[in-house]
Design an enzyme around this catalytic site. Structure first.
Site, PDB file in Angstrom:
ATOM      1  N   ALA A 159      -9.308  -1.265   6.493  1.00  0.00           N
ATOM      2  CA  ALA A 159      -9.204  -0.723   5.142  1.00  0.00           C
ATOM      3  C   ALA A 159     -10.296   0.310   4.865  1.00  0.00           C
ATOM      4  CB  ALA A 159      -9.235  -1.845   4.098  1.00  0.00           C
ATOM      5  N   ARG A 189       0.830  -1.209   0.000  1.00  0.00           N
ATOM      6  CA  ARG A 189       0.000   0.000   0.000  1.00  0.00           C
ATOM      7  C   ARG A 189       0.867   1.263   0.000  1.00  0.00           C
ATOM      8  NH1 ARG A 189      -5.491   1.739   0.597  1.00  0.00           N
ATOM      9  NH2 ARG A 189      -6.300  -0.377   0.543  1.00  0.00           N
ATOM     10  N   GLU A 237      -9.676   5.970   7.124  1.00  0.00           N
ATOM     11  CA  GLU A 237      -8.243   6.238   7.019  1.00  0.00           C
ATOM     12  C   GLU A 237      -7.872   7.500   6.252  1.00  0.00           C
ATOM     13  OE1 GLU A 237      -8.193   2.186   5.418  1.00  0.00           O
ATOM     14  OE2 GLU A 237      -6.231   1.985   6.339  1.00  0.00           O
ATOM     15  N   PHE A 243      -2.353   2.007   6.732  1.00  0.00           N
ATOM     16  CA  PHE A 243      -1.799   0.722   6.290  1.00  0.00           C
ATOM     17  C   PHE A 243      -0.680   0.896   5.263  1.00  0.00           C
ATOM     18  CE2 PHE A 243      -2.443  -3.699   4.560  1.00  0.00           C
ATOM     19  CZ  PHE A 243      -2.489  -4.372   5.767  1.00  0.00           C
TER      20      PHE A 243
END
Lengths: 788, 485
Positions: free
Chosen positions: A531, A324, A733, A358
């Site tokens: 996620a 990522r 996120e 992440f």
């Protein structure tokens, strides 16, 4: 069915989608009534666990003397790796994570021995009595050392387009450099905890503070050597997760389960804060190398970048994390030729893990640093260079510049330019830029900086099979509804949003909908809540389950009222069919009496996504979530201390299921990101021991760390083009990375010391120390440049 | 002999007959079904365990409330007090205004820190805390939230309606609570023993003196903001503890003509209003010691006697020339603070002796005094470097006296004598100060640790002298706090 046009219950529903409802547990939170695992009434005979941690980063275990611990007051059992009846390894993706160290320790903080006693203090005291004898081995502690030694937990991979090396060489300008980006502890306020309770037939119920009950179930079954159907894992709520409770809870739950199995008694394992911070993984720190070629406008021609993540002693989720980082090495910018290589460095430190973003934040930090340095080398405002590099043919870019370095088309390439225009205007960027220049000219001790940064974050798990979700919905005969879904509640409000979605589907008040604790007994095989996709996935699944019941009810009403199904309408806590109407409770009761099945499951899979990891090509994300930020910083060049006088955020939450919750996500993520980039410093001593393992030494933001003038707006003009749940956009996120603006504003202030003429390197976290040392470096460089 | 502890909780007197003296209030609450109060760190740094204590004021009719960390507060420390936890705020289904404000502003996400915030705000509300942001930050600096980013919590605090004595539950109950507290007031010393441990809580200086003499190895407990951690974190057993917070003579604060005379049990919170008047520069620093919960328990005396190299009050006390009154068996001696520390956490305290008072001289008229703390985070952090300076200029503008105290630079807080010597007698100018700065290298060889590197500490130690130079020149505009957009 009564022939009344409007039954007494018919009134507009309270709390469907898009309503700014309070968190479903808000009243429980403020009264202390909301229960976390440590608050559950303890069963008689409950034991408490503690572990003995390794204090060596890399050593062979040559002996363990648990004798004194076994004899300590209140101790019921002491276990080592030899006592594990099933599999020892609980690695989430690949083996490498023994539940208790066996023969070898690979980080200081690794659990070696587990103790159960009649109180937590006694268990901890007994664990201290265990003697572990080591034969020390050489340790690799940093990513850079691992790169040199070729120590990897997984082979490097590359995402490439064109001949990046040639493009860099051929470009009119070129910069090379390195950057260090620090890690971050999750510092959820509730430390890890599991409470394992033996049941009939050797079965086990485990209360686990986890974002991934199914993985905990899988791990517990594995270490005990029993089938998954014998293990139930439940989580009503967590006191914060942030990715730290994705893979990490498995070990905690397994240790509790092993002790429960060994004693036949309920065992609670709650980590003391220090043990939590020593034992469990954190955000990966990264070592970055770059070589970039660009033209006179600052437009990137080619980029070679190495992203080396310190993974620690095992793989855990590091493949996904480093991937990522690589996916986001473009952030919002078109890279015509690029070669991005991700290294997974094996070190003798705790195995790093998922943390909000992440890997994305580290990849973005790297490219934002590069773009910033391009601007400085050309004497341009970094915003101009950011605009020149944006994807898209709109306001800043040119046609054809809409494909990422891994071959995915950016479907809304002009959105970022639109957001930047908007915030440049609303934050008064240009005028303030001038004001800051005047301030800096007039002040020798204080310097101000300003930075505008965009965020483009890909939504979906990059591991395809995780992009699925299930839900189970029951309608009871009083018209109340129970929803179970595979997501977990960690404060992000998923249960509130999903209750809204189900209330909307049935067109009933939200008070009638109860979302229960997450449990593997109602929804099996769920992916982690991670996620940012929790609501995207589980909201869809819950709606599908509710819709299945609603369809049955529609058919029943149509038959009952002798109208076509298309004439049946759910609205205002009632169902309407032609001239007939009936309250929802009455409907449920009557349908049940007529033998309609009022329970259903729903299953959702994300469409369109694919990823070929070997080739580095694909469409790994369903869509991108975007936002922009403008931060102003002021630094004291005598001490490196700083403040943020003003920050403006504009984040795309179009189609929001719950704007109040989304605003909370944006603000909370920003402040957490700012902590990562400023005051939160993980510090290991020369022996590989983490010395910042409690809030006395590890400093997350407090209320006074907030920008003094903090202006946060949700952009809501562009509902998702993709068919997400109610056209909403994931928000967990992406806004964390808006905090890069704060870090770069500090960097801009440091650059002002050298009149923006010399390069600046400001590693993260930008503690006052790093700011002061950067100021000194800039002064020295400016002096040297002046002399030359 | 052991006494039963008594305190008021939930409108009733609670009696704990066989208390383990090292049990914390948090452990007791959670073991007794009050699980709203959470453990986040067990070291007084996150505020999730915040509870509020009520005590009778001097007149014995009104209650004073203060927020404290239950995780590092031993149960005997609340003997005779009112304990208020998050469960006590709502009146049946009717939420307390603080709770309503938190809900209406969406101020909880995961909710784990929320009870602590509610209690910190409750204490602010009870003490009539202002609605200006600085006061709010001061009240909340000891509470960590990892989810919200604080904005909604601040909005909740800003939106709090002022307390209305006519309707406020706690105001209406005050008479009854005061009666209950008077009924459990303890005239004499308390002794609690259990689990092989004993805690003595004397009421008078004479009793304290006799106890220290009789138990010279006992741990002296003042506010417990450090000693608490010895138990919760280091798992030390502390067989003998003497708690001095209830000794009336040690709780007195005398605002003299030329100095402050501070009893060893005076909390920072009690000290602050006097410092605001007499030593505002020191008050500004004290507001950065710990956070409200820590200052409500912690004492200047404890900070001094503890002798930690990073104690924040000592550099200022060294620069001001503070003295300590040490007491042994009715005999007193006075020592200069700078002579008190012998090494890392070692002091001149003799067997059977204890710190009775701290004497803080005011700066002389015309003196300039300032003190600064530099840390990674502004609030509730420990210094990388803390420095304090006092300057006396002669008629001709030369330096008549310069005193500099530093923390974080050596094994104990210490004066920078080489720097002082280099500056004394010279002119007070940029050139002279810059020329004198290398003398600091002779004073200190700082260490590198998790708070700062040696290089940073050395640089900041120098630069703070430059900051002081600007400060004496009246250059306040450079302060970060005032550099608004």
């Amino acid at each position: 069915m009564p022939d009344t046009a409007l039954p007494p219950v018919a009134r507009p529903i309270r709390g469907g989608v898009h309503a700014a409802l309070q968190h479903e547990s808000a009243a429980g939170h403020v009264t202390g009534a909301a229960r976390y695992i440590d608050d559950l009434p303890e069963l008689p005979g409950t034991l408490h666990a503690a572990v003995r941690l390794s204090d060596k980063p890399h050593a062979r275990i040559v002996g363990v003397d648990a004798g004194p611990a076994r004899l300590a007051p209140g101790v019921a059992v002491v276990l080592t790796a030899d006592d594990v009846p099933g599999e020892l390894d609980i690695g989430a993706v690949m083996p490498g994570d023994p539940v208790l160290a066996s023969g070898l320790v690979e980080y200081a903080g690794q659990a070696v021995v587990a103790v159960a006693a009649d109180s937590m203090m006694r268990a901890r005291a007994a664990a201290k009595l265990v003697e572990v004898y080591y034969e020390e081995l050489p340790a690799i502690l940093t990513a850079e050392q691992a790169l040199e030694a070729g120590a990897m937990v997984s082979p490097p991979i590359t995402m490439a387009r064109g001949d990046a090396a040639a493009a860099v060489s051929a470009a009119p300008h070129r910069l090379t450099g390195t950057l260090e980006i620090g890690g971050q502890d999750h510092f959820y306020l509730e430390s890890h905890i599991a409470y394992a309770i033996p049941r009939d037939d050797g079965d086990l119920l485990v209360h686990s503070s986890t974002q991934h009950p199914s993985e905990v179930q899988h791990a517990v079954a594995k270490v005990l050597g029993i089938p998954m159907h014998s293990v139930a894992v439940e989580c009503r709520r967590m006191g914060g997760g942030f990715g730290g409770k994705e893979s990490q809870p498995a070990q905690i739950a397994c240790i509790a389960a092993l002790l429960a199995r060994a004693t036949g008694r309920p065992v609670k394992f709650r980590l003391d804060r220090d043990d939590d911070m020593l034992m469990t993984g954190k955000r990966h720190d990264f070592h970055v190398r770059y070589d970039v070629g660009f033209d006179a406008d600052g437009r990137i021609r080619g980029l070679e970048m190495d992203l080396a993540g310190r993974c620690g002693m095992s793989l855990d989720l590091s493949n996904g994390v480093v991937d990522r980082a690589m996916f986001h090495a473009d952030n919002a910018y078109f890279l015509p030729a690029a070669r991005v290589t991700g290294h997974r460095c094996k070190t003798h430190t705790v195995s790093n893990t998922a943390f909000r973003g992440f890997g994305g934040p580290q990849g973005m930090a790297a490219i934002e640093h590069v773009v910033d340095e391009i601007a400085r080398s050309l004497g341009k405002d970094p915003l101009a260079v950011r605009r020149a590099n944006l994807y898209g043919g709109g306001l800043g870019g040119s046609p054809g510049r809409d494909t990422t370095h891994y071959g995915m088309r950016v479907s809304e390439p002009d959105l970022l330019a639109e957001l930047i225009d908007e915030i440049e205007r609303s934050s008064d960027y240009r005028r303030r830029r001038e004001g800051i220049a005047a301030f800096n000219a007039a002040n020798s001790v204080l310097k101000k900086g300003l930075a505008l940064t965009p965020v483009k974050f890909g939504i979906s798990f990059t591991v395809k099979h995780l992009n699925q979700a299930s839900a189970l919905v029951h309608v009871y005969t009083d018209g109340s509804v129970q929803v179970n879904h595979g997501g977990t509640e960690m404060g992000q409000g998923i249960h509130t949003k999903i209750a809204q979605i189900v209330a909307e589907e049935f067109q009933i008040d939200i008070d009638r909908v109860r979302v229960t604790a997450s449990t593997t007994e109602k929804v099996p095989n769920a992916p982690p809540t991670a996620a940012s996709a929790g609501t995207d996935l589980n909201g869809h699944a819950a709606r599908l389950a509710a819709r299945a019941i609603r369809n049955r009810l529609t058919d029943w009403v149509a038959g009952h009222c002798k109208v076509g199904a298309e004439a049946v309408m759910f609205r205002d806590n009632a169902v309407f069919a032609g001239n007939h109407a009936m309250g929802f409770a009455e409907l449920a009761k009557k349908a049940h009496l007529d033998r309609v099945h009022l329970s259903a499951t729903g299953h959702y899979t994300t469409p369109k996504i694919w990823w070929d990891r070997e080739k580095g090509r694909g469409h790994p994300f369903f869509y991108f979530a975007c936002g922009v930020a403008v931060a102003e910083a002021v630094i004291d060049t005598l001490t490196g201390e700083y403040r943020f006088p003003r920050v403006d955020l504009l984040h795309d939450c179009s189609g929001s299921i719950n704007p109040a919750i989304d605003l909370g996500q944006v603000e909370g993520a920003f402040v957490q990101g700012l902590g990562w980039l400023t005051s939160e410093e993980l510090w290991w001593d020369g022996q590989g021991r983490l010395r910042t393992h409690a809030p006395s030494t590890y400093k997350i933001p407090t209320s006074r760390c907030l920008p003094e003038d903090f202006r946060v707006r949700l952009f809501d003009a562009r509902p998702n083009r993709e068919e997400t749940i109610h056209r909403s956009k994931a928000v967990g996120e992406p806004p964390l990375m808006l905090a890069l603006s704060g870090w770069l504003a500090l960097k801009d202030a440091v650059a002002a010391v050298g009149d923006h003429r010399v390069p600046v390197r400001l590693d993260a976290p930008a503690t006052p120390e790093r700011v002061l040392l950067a100021v000194e470096a800039v002064r020295a460089a400016a002096k040297a440049a002046g002399a030359a | 002999m052991t006494d039963a502890l008594r305190f008021v909780l939930g409108g009733r007197v609670v009696e704990v007959p066989q208390a383990d003296p090292a049990m914390t209030v948090l452990q007791w609450l959670r073991a007794n079904g009050r699980c709203g109060t959470k453990e986040g760190c067990a070291e007084g740094d996150c505020g999730a365990c915040t509870v509020v204590l009520g005590e009778l004021d001097g007149g014995g009719h009104h209650l004073r409330y203060r927020a404290v960390n239950a995780c590092i507060l031993f149960l005997p420390q609340i003997d005779g007090k009112l304990l208020v936890t998050v469960e006590d705020l709502a009146d049946g289904p009717e939420l307390h205004p603080v709770q309503r404000a938190m809900m209406e502003n969406h101020a909880s996400q995961c909710g784990f820190c929320t009870p602590g915030f509610v209690m910190a705000l409750f204490a602010l509300h009870r003490t009539g805390g202002g609605t200006d942001d600085d006061t709010i930050h001061d009240a909340l600096a000891g509470n960590l939230c990892r989810c919200t980013g604080y904005r909604p919590i601040l909005d909740a605090a800003r939106s709090l309606p002022p307390k209305d004595p006519a309707t406020d539950r706690f105001d209406r109950a005050e008479g009854g609570l005061a009666t209950l507290l008077r009924s459990i007031a303890r005239p004499d010393a308390l002794t609690v023993s259990g689990q092989g441990r004993v805690l003595h809580q004397p009421k008078t200086l004479a009793d304290l003196s006799a106890l220290v003499l009789a138990h010279p190895k006992a741990t002296i407990l003042a506010g417990g903001t450090d000693v608490g951690l010895w138990v919760t974190k280091h798992l030390r057993t502390l067989p003998e503890v003497i708690h001095l917070a209830e000794v009336a003579e040690l709780r007195t604060l005398v605002e003299g003509e030329d100095r402050l005379d501070v009893g060893a049990a005076v909390t920072y919170t009690a000290l602050l209003p006097v410092l605001e008047r007499r030593l505002p520069a020191l008050a500004a620093l004290v507001r950065r010691i710990g956070a409200a919960q820590v200052r409500n328990s912690g004492t200047l005396g404890g900070n001094v006697a503890n002798g930690s190299p990073i104690g924040d009050s000592m550099p200022a006390l060294l620069a001001l020339g503070a003295e300590l009154v040490l007491h042994r068996d009715g005999q007193r001696r006075t020592v200069a603070l700078e002579d008190f520390y012998l090494g890392y956490r070692r002091s001149d305290l003799r067997e059977g002796e204890f710190l009775e008072r701290v004497l803080i001289p005011y700066p002389r008229p015309g003196d300039v005094f300032a003190t600064w703390k530099v840390s990674k985070r502004r609030d509730q952090d420990i210094s990388a470097v803390c420095a304090a300076f006092r300057l006396t200029l002669a008629e001709d503008g030369t330096v008549a006296e310069f005193r500099a105290g530093y923390g974080g630079m050596a094994a104990t807080p210490a004066r920078a004598r080489a720097l002082e010597a280099a500056l004394t007698g010279g002119s007070w100018s940029e050139a002279a100060v810059t020329a004198a700065l290398p003398a600091l290298d002779a004073d200190f060889t700082p260490l590198s640790d998790m708070r700062a590197s040696d290089r940073y500490r050395a640089a900041v130690a120098r630069n703070l002298v430059l900051r002081f130079l600007r400060h004496t020149g009246g250059e306040e505009a450079y302060a970060l706090e005032t550099a608004h957009a």
